[in-house]
Design an enzyme around this catalytic site. Sequence first.
Site, PDB file in Angstrom:
ATOM      1  N   PHE A   1     -37.893   5.895  20.011  1.00  0.00           N
ATOM      2  CA  PHE A   1     -36.952   5.102  20.924  1.00  0.00           C
ATOM      3  C   PHE A   1     -36.654   5.768  22.257  1.00  0.00           C
ATOM      4  CE2 PHE A   1     -33.125   3.066  22.737  1.00  0.00           C
ATOM      5  CZ  PHE A   1     -33.672   1.915  22.668  1.00  0.00           C
TER       6      PHE A   1
ATOM      7  N   ASP B   1     -36.827  14.413  24.260  1.00  0.00           N
ATOM      8  CA  ASP B   1     -35.901  13.464  24.328  1.00  0.00           C
ATOM      9  C   ASP B   1     -34.926  13.799  23.458  1.00  0.00           C
ATOM     10  OD1 ASP B   1     -34.039  11.193  24.289  1.00  0.00           O
ATOM     11  OD2 ASP B   1     -35.692   9.840  24.376  1.00  0.00           O
TER      12      ASP B   1
ATOM     13  N   LYS C   1     -25.978  10.340  26.280  1.00  0.00           N
ATOM     14  CA  LYS C   1     -24.767  10.060  25.537  1.00  0.00           C
ATOM     15  C   LYS C   1     -23.439  11.116  25.421  1.00  0.00           C
ATOM     16  CE  LYS C   1     -27.926   7.436  22.235  1.00  0.00           C
ATOM     17  NZ  LYS C   1     -27.374   6.302  21.908  1.00  0.00           N
TER      18      LYS C   1
HETATM   19  N1  PLP Z   1     -33.493   8.194  23.893  1.00  0.00           N
HETATM   20  C1  PLP Z   1     -33.013   8.062  22.821  1.00  0.00           C
HETATM   21  C2  PLP Z   1     -33.426   9.190  21.814  1.00  0.00           C
HETATM   22  C3  PLP Z   1     -32.121   7.197  22.183  1.00  0.00           C
HETATM   23  O1  PLP Z   1     -31.491   7.279  21.105  1.00  0.00           O
HETATM   24  C4  PLP Z   1     -31.453   6.287  23.163  1.00  0.00           C
HETATM   25  C5  PLP Z   1     -30.389   5.329  22.678  1.00  0.00           C
HETATM   26  O2  PLP Z   1     -30.159   5.033  21.600  1.00  0.00           O
HETATM   27  C6  PLP Z   1     -32.027   6.364  24.612  1.00  0.00           C
HETATM   28  C7  PLP Z   1     -32.900   7.314  24.839  1.00  0.00           C
HETATM   29  C8  PLP Z   1     -31.522   5.214  25.419  1.00  0.00           C
HETATM   30  O3  PLP Z   1     -29.982   5.549  25.925  1.00  0.00           O
HETATM   31  P1  PLP Z   1     -29.021   4.588  26.645  1.00  0.00           P
HETATM   32  O4  PLP Z   1     -28.899   3.573  25.706  1.00  0.00           O
HETATM   33  O5  PLP Z   1     -28.196   5.714  27.187  1.00  0.00           O
HETATM   34  O6  PLP Z   1     -30.099   3.879  27.982  1.00  0.00           O
END
Ligand code: PLP
Length: 405
Positions: free
Chosen positions: A145, A230, A259
């Site tokens: 994700f 990520d 986050k």
């Molecule tokens: N990357 C990862 C690993 C995530 O867990 C998330 C969100 O849960 C995102 C990207 C996307 O983040 P955002 O919701 O701040 O756009």
Amino acid sequence: MSVPYFSSGQEVIDTYHRCVQTTYGRTPIVFVRGRGARLWDADGKEYLDWVSGGRAGNALGHCHPDISEALHRQIDTLTFVSNDFYNPWGARLGQLLADRSGGRKPFFCNSGAETSETALKLARKWGHQKRGAECFEIVTFERSFHGRTYGALSATGQTKFHSGFEPMVPGFKYVAWDDVAALDAAVGPQTCAVFLEPVQGEAGTYPASPEFLRAIESICRKKDVLFMVDEVQTGFGRTGRFWAYEHAGVEPDVVTLAKALGGGLAMGACLARPECCALVPGDHGCTFGGNPLAAAAATAAIETLDKHGYIENAERMGNYLIARFRQWAARWDAIKDVRGLGLMLAIEFHGAEGKAAMASCLQSGLVIHGVGDSILRILPPMILTEAEAEEGLDILEAAIAGAIG
Ligand code: PLP
């Protein structure tokens, strides 16, 4: 408990349904106040927050006094100037993040999805410069994700999120998790990067083993493609190291973080090794990225992590919680798996016991997440005390016992 603008929590819910797009399946609880690891709803009911505000968004607890103080100071000084200019708060945050990441340089934005977009664009630009316009493919993993915008969504290896929005951005390949041979086969002359989460969070908390991360790094080095991690959810100390990749002793070229970084405010950063910083003026931008308010909050958040030893606390409390979960797994056959790293944990059941346990936890004042009906995700804030751990464990244990029957 007073509810701003409305006379009751129900009126808030009704107003959402009437006036706000229903893009979320929200739990019918209206939170009106938070402090540390606690939340209060519109009826004054108190909850222990084991999701960090939700989705691991606020790792230092609600309204941390150090961050509140920095925010108050900043609000009275300067909140926004665009990236047409310089500001000292962005410079200070850049310095702190570079120090924390072996000199990698951040690009600032506001969310996790934006950090993914930045990493993807950087990778393609780097690939084009290195091997020409045919070098554009990015390899990601099944079950991953990376966010909801088109590039990030296309990088996400879960068709359920693509459905209804096709066609996806071309040029992504999804490889099975923990399959080194499949990855080796997928990375070819057209590949510019491999992108992965060190712990696949949203899918249900699946940590990459150190061996798998080292194998990915070695394939990236052998084939000269960018190794991109990520850390939107894993970064900022949640796993017991500032970066989760540190557990494996690897050195990615690009790392994304969001986050927790903003200490409760929207903030993201995509960091790259100086020699990989392929984006130049005109290539990419973000009006609010690195604004003085968010940068001051993030700076205070990093300083607060160190001052109170919260990363060590995340490791200690995470080890304690998972040890207890493992005892439960030994006792209850209904538990299929217990996994995680630091304060990023999951309990998986053979059946739908997760859903029932989650509902019971909410009733008893403990907020946790569920993935489908069978997985519980536990993401407490890094400030968690031993007393709060025991309190949450008692509630969760009773909820699981009730769900198993
Ligand atoms: N990357 C990862 C690993 C995530 O867990 C998330 C969100 O849960 C995102 C990207 C996307 O983040 P955002 O919701 O701040 O756009």
